[in-house]
Design an enzyme around this catalytic site. Structure first.
Site, PDB file in Angstrom:
ATOM      1  CB  CYS A  83      24.803 -32.526 -30.952  1.00 35.25           C
ATOM      2  SG  CYS A  83      23.742 -32.718 -32.375  1.00 35.25           S
ATOM      3  NE  ARG A 127      24.522 -31.622 -24.831  1.00 33.17           N
ATOM      4  CZ  ARG A 127      24.662 -30.321 -24.603  1.00 33.17           C
ATOM      5  NH1 ARG A 127      24.888 -29.908 -23.370  1.00 33.17           N
ATOM      6  NH2 ARG A 127      24.589 -29.451 -25.568  1.00 33.17           N
ATOM      7  CD1 TRP A 173      17.844 -35.371 -29.883  1.00 31.66           C
ATOM      8  CD2 TRP A 173      17.556 -33.606 -31.219  1.00 31.66           C
ATOM      9  NE1 TRP A 173      16.529 -34.999 -29.827  1.00 31.66           N
ATOM     10  CE2 TRP A 173      16.318 -33.924 -30.635  1.00 31.66           C
ATOM     11  CE3 TRP A 173      17.611 -32.527 -32.108  1.00 31.66           C
ATOM     12  CZ2 TRP A 173      15.157 -33.216 -30.900  1.00 31.66           C
ATOM     13  CZ3 TRP A 173      16.439 -31.827 -32.369  1.00 31.66           C
ATOM     14  CH2 TRP A 173      15.239 -32.169 -31.767  1.00 31.66           C
ATOM     15  CG  ASN A 213      25.395 -28.852 -30.434  1.00 28.57           C
ATOM     16  OD1 ASN A 213      24.306 -28.880 -31.006  1.00 28.57           O
ATOM     17  ND2 ASN A 213      25.524 -28.518 -29.165  1.00 28.57           N
ATOM     18  N   GLY A 214      24.681 -27.881 -33.624  1.00 29.70           N
ATOM     19  CA  GLY A 214      24.108 -26.639 -34.147  1.00 29.70           C
ATOM     20  C   GLY A 214      23.574 -26.872 -35.556  1.00 29.70           C
ATOM     21  CD  GLU A 247       6.748 -29.149 -15.049  1.00 30.32           C
ATOM     22  OE1 GLU A 247       6.583 -28.568 -16.132  1.00 30.32           O
ATOM     23  OE2 GLU A 247       7.758 -29.831 -14.811  1.00 30.32           O
ATOM     24  CE  LYS A 266       8.473 -32.944 -16.309  1.00 28.23           C
ATOM     25  NZ  LYS A 266       9.007 -31.645 -16.284  1.00 28.23           N
ATOM     26  CD  GLU A 275       9.031 -33.235 -20.322  1.00 31.50           C
ATOM     27  OE1 GLU A 275       9.763 -32.373 -20.804  1.00 31.50           O
ATOM     28  OE2 GLU A 275       8.923 -33.401 -19.087  1.00 31.50           O
ATOM     29  CG  HIS A 332     -15.371 -22.722 -21.879  1.00 32.48           C
ATOM     30  ND1 HIS A 332     -16.605 -22.162 -22.161  1.00 32.48           N
ATOM     31  CD2 HIS A 332     -15.022 -22.248 -20.662  1.00 32.48           C
ATOM     32  CE1 HIS A 332     -16.955 -21.361 -21.168  1.00 32.48           C
ATOM     33  NE2 HIS A 332     -16.006 -21.397 -20.249  1.00 32.48           N
ATOM     34  CE  LYS A 381      17.972 -31.502 -17.806  1.00 33.06           C
ATOM     35  NZ  LYS A 381      16.616 -31.542 -17.243  1.00 33.06           N
TER      36      LYS A 381
HETATM   37  C1  G6P Z   1      13.709 -29.125 -23.192  1.00 37.95           C
HETATM   38  C2  G6P Z   1      13.805 -29.954 -21.921  1.00 37.95           C
HETATM   39  C3  G6P Z   1      12.796 -29.430 -20.911  1.00 37.95           C
HETATM   40  C4  G6P Z   1      13.029 -27.959 -20.648  1.00 37.95           C
HETATM   41  C5  G6P Z   1      13.022 -27.141 -21.952  1.00 37.95           C
HETATM   42  C6  G6P Z   1      13.547 -25.744 -21.715  1.00 37.95           C
HETATM   43  O1  G6P Z   1      12.492 -29.347 -23.813  1.00 37.95           O
HETATM   44  O2  G6P Z   1      13.560 -31.314 -22.202  1.00 37.95           O
HETATM   45  O3  G6P Z   1      12.919 -30.153 -19.701  1.00 37.95           O
HETATM   46  O4  G6P Z   1      12.042 -27.473 -19.812  1.00 37.95           O
HETATM   47  O5  G6P Z   1      13.891 -27.738 -22.917  1.00 37.95           O
HETATM   48  O6  G6P Z   1      14.885 -25.838 -21.361  1.00 37.95           O
HETATM   49  P1  G6P Z   1      15.669 -24.829 -20.459  1.00 37.95           P
HETATM   50  O7  G6P Z   1      17.039 -25.468 -20.312  1.00 37.95           O
HETATM   51  O8  G6P Z   1      15.715 -23.545 -21.223  1.00 37.95           O
HETATM   52  O9  G6P Z   1      14.976 -24.713 -19.172  1.00 37.95           O
END
Ligand code: G6P
Length: 612
Positions: free
Chosen positions: A2, A27, A73, A99-100, A485, A489, A492, A508, A607
């Site tokens: 949010c 976000r 959100w 938010n929260g 990673e 990506k 995502e 395995h 985000k």
């Molecule tokens: C969310 C974001 C990711 C990020 C993760 C941890 O899932 O979409 O890109 O890696 O949170 O966030 P932080 O801000 O703690 O790195």
């Protein structure tokens, strides 16, 4: 997650609020709304994007000099216009954005229903605004006091802003567990979840602390207290943020811009910290804790998502260079599994946003047990940066694309610097070798620049594989976190199922998946146990899998076996993740574009994950 924006001052509020919501779009959200006070209190909200809200409200009277706005959100109740914020109180005299998560909302709601309240939405937020109204009416107290009493009754997290039709010159904001910053202008106030919506109006900001309640009244100074009714002196800080960095700067997407920024963001992470010629590595923010870290029994890294992957690279680095045992934990698991933590442990929390709820909770737990807590954060002034004992900012600049790119390489850079400094203090590697590494690190931004030249090559690969449903990413040693990673990506932003695995573990399980339709990305630069990776590639080829390999410039062995290769410059094994990640970020980007996905704001993702 949010996003909150609020304004009180002499200007038209609506354009400021909408622009602020656009700034917070990164976000992640599913609906948006605004409340304006101009004689009456009007709320406009809708499911969808901020642009949908603009269309929705187009023909309304939007003149006002005070207002609140929100991107939601969904947590309680599906994403629709009823559950979107702002929420009215029952009398429609109050409107709130939040938010929260109010964890005890069900109990509070039941009590309010028994007292005659009706609810329009499924949200915990509507419970909060009615609780405030109920207290204001029954206890006959000022609104500010009602907010304070209500917040003492809720458990959970909140960042909230409230408007009242009866008091059109007043904004009340409060926070616990969710971030909130207030911008102070000339006779005006801006409130937001982070500084991006306010940076173009003011550089004077106050970051609210846990359980702060801020009262902003037209023509008066801000008034701060906490929910225990203790008065507080507002601490006004100068905001260091460059507005130009919040724009796309000619790139089609923020993610692409951020991928291309990496030579300079990595350089910024090292600025003033690495002096290769003089043989100096120092992390200013950690100087007072260096000895403590160097002599820690154990380092525990806690993080989520991409930051957790950076943490894994950190484990390899610190163990390899400084010979201190390191454990890397998902913050969400760590906080609930009764971990053994002692005062001799050093906990390093890694977070781009500095607001991730699980990472914050992991910190709180480790703090309770007496460990030393350090942070590696990107967002200056963020919650994690403020609750840790000390830390180091990554200085990657604002990262807007939801999928993290430059923040990852900046985190790895800081971890490299830390590992090198610890190795120096502990004298775990010969000085000549240490100096060699410093020089190589200094050359990394240029090499990243070179790695970025793989654009057309990667585009071609993306074109070939854009319609597949699964991908496997394999790597060993320092390249294993890179494989994880890379897979993250891809899933995502392109919504293709992708798994990252240590290459040798393929036997395995994942090997069962390999056939002619299965693309396998090998992160296979000529470092470490390269020969073993070559054998793994052969195993995939023997089963007709399609191999895409990330290799070191000039590699001939893998080139002969792989269907596609992308070259990266040669470097030291411990720095290779900074280069090998680049083509994988690009591969995900191009695949997503070709599949028509929203690269900067992928579905369902946020985000800044401020709920657990
Ligand atoms: C969310 C974001 C990711 C990020 C993760 C941890 O899932 O979409 O890109 O890696 O949170 O966030 P932080 O801000 O703690 O790195």
């Amino acid at each position: 997650m949010c996003g909150i924006v609020a304004y009180l001052g002499p200007r038209e509020a609506y354009p400021i609020l909408i622009k602020g919501l656009h700034r917070l779009e990164y976000r992640g959200y599913d609906s948006a709304g605004v409340a304006l006070l101009n004689g009456g209190l009007s709320v406009f909200k809708t499911k969808g994007r901020v642009s949908d809200l603009e269309n929705f409200a187009r023909n309304e009277n939007l003149h006002a000099t005070i207002g609140i706005a929100h991107t939601r959100w969904a947590t309680h109740g599906e994403p629709n216009s009823i559950n979107a914020h702002p929420h009215y109180s029952q009398s429609k005299k109050l409107a709130i954005i939040h938010n929260g998560i109010i964890e005890n909302y069900a109990v509070l709601k039941k009590a309010l229903i028994n007292r005659g309240y009706h609810f329009q939405s499924d949200t915990d937020t509507e419970v909060l605004v009615n609780l405030i109204e109920d207290i204001q009416i029954n206890e006959k107290v000022e609104l500010e006091e009602a907010v304070r009493i209500a917040l003492n009754q809720v458990t959970g997290a909140y960042a909230m802003v409230l408007l009242s039709e009866d008091d059109p010159d007043l904004l009340i904001a409060a926070r616990k567990g969710s971030p909130m910053v207030i911008g102070i202008g000339k006779d005006e106030f801006f409130v937001a979840s982070d500084a991006t919506p306010l940076v173009e109006y003011t550089k004077s900001v106050i970051y609210l602390s846990e359980e702060d309640v801020a009262v902003m009244r037209r023509g008066e100074q801000i008034h701060l207290k906490n929910i225990k009714n203790q008065e507080k002196n507002p601490y006004v800080q100068a905001l260091e943020m460059d507005i130009n960095k919040l724009e796309k700067g000619g790139y089609e997407h923020f993610m692409l811009k951020e991928i291309f920024e990496q030579p300079s963001s990595i350089r910024d992470s090292m600025r003033g910290r690495l002096h290769a010629e003089k043989g100096i590595v120092s992390l200013g923010g950690l100087v007072d804790y260096e000895q403590k870290i160097a002599h820690a029994k154990r380092i525990i890294i806690v993080a989520c998502g991409t930051s957790w992957h950076a943490g894994l690279v950190g484990e390899y680095l610190i163990e390899d260079l400084a010979r201190i045992p390191v454990e890397v934990e998902y913050a969400s698991e760590f906080r609930y599994r009764n971990p053994i933590i002692t005062e001799e442990d050093v906990v390093i929390a890694i977070s781009q946003s500095g607001e991730t709820a699980d990472t914050l909770a992991a910190i709180a737990l480790a703090k309770e047990k007496g460990a030393t807590i350090l942070g590696i954060c990107n967002v200056v002034g963020s919650s994690i940066a403020r609750v840790t004992d000390a830390g180091s900012y990554t200085h990657a600049g604002p990262e807007i694309g939801v999928a993290s790119t430059k923040a990852f390489t900046a985190q790895v850079t800081v971890l490299i610097l830390l590992a090198l400094r610890l190795a120096q203090i502990r004298a775990t590697i010969p000085v000549s070798r240490w100096m060699e590494l410093l020089h190589e690190l200094n050359a990394i931004p240029e090499k990243v620049d070179k790695a970025l030249q793989c654009h057309d090559q990667v585009k071609k690969i993306a074109d070939e594989f854009k319609d597949v449903r699964n991908f496997l990413y394999l790597g060993r040693g320092y390249n294993f976190p890179v494989a994880l990673e890379g897979a993250l990506k891809l899933k995502e932003i392109s919504y293709i199922h992708a798994e990252g695995y240590p290459a040798a573990e393929m036997k395995h399980g994942p090997i069962a998946l390999i056939d002619k339709d299965m693309p396998v990305v090998f992160v296979a630069p000529n470092t470490g146990i390269y020969d073993k990776v070559v054998s793994n590639i052969q195993e995939v080829k023997a089963r007709n899998g399609k191999v895409i390999a990330i290799v070191t410039e000039g590699d001939e062995t893998v080139r002969k076996m792989a269907d596609y290769v992308v070259e990266i410059p040669a470097t030291e094994e411990m720095f290779v993740s900074l280069l090998a990640t680049i083509p994988l970020q690009k591969l995900a980007y191009h695949m997503a574009i070709l599949r028509g996905c929203n690269v900067d704001q992928p579905r369902n993702l946020a985000k800044s994950v401020t709920v657990e």
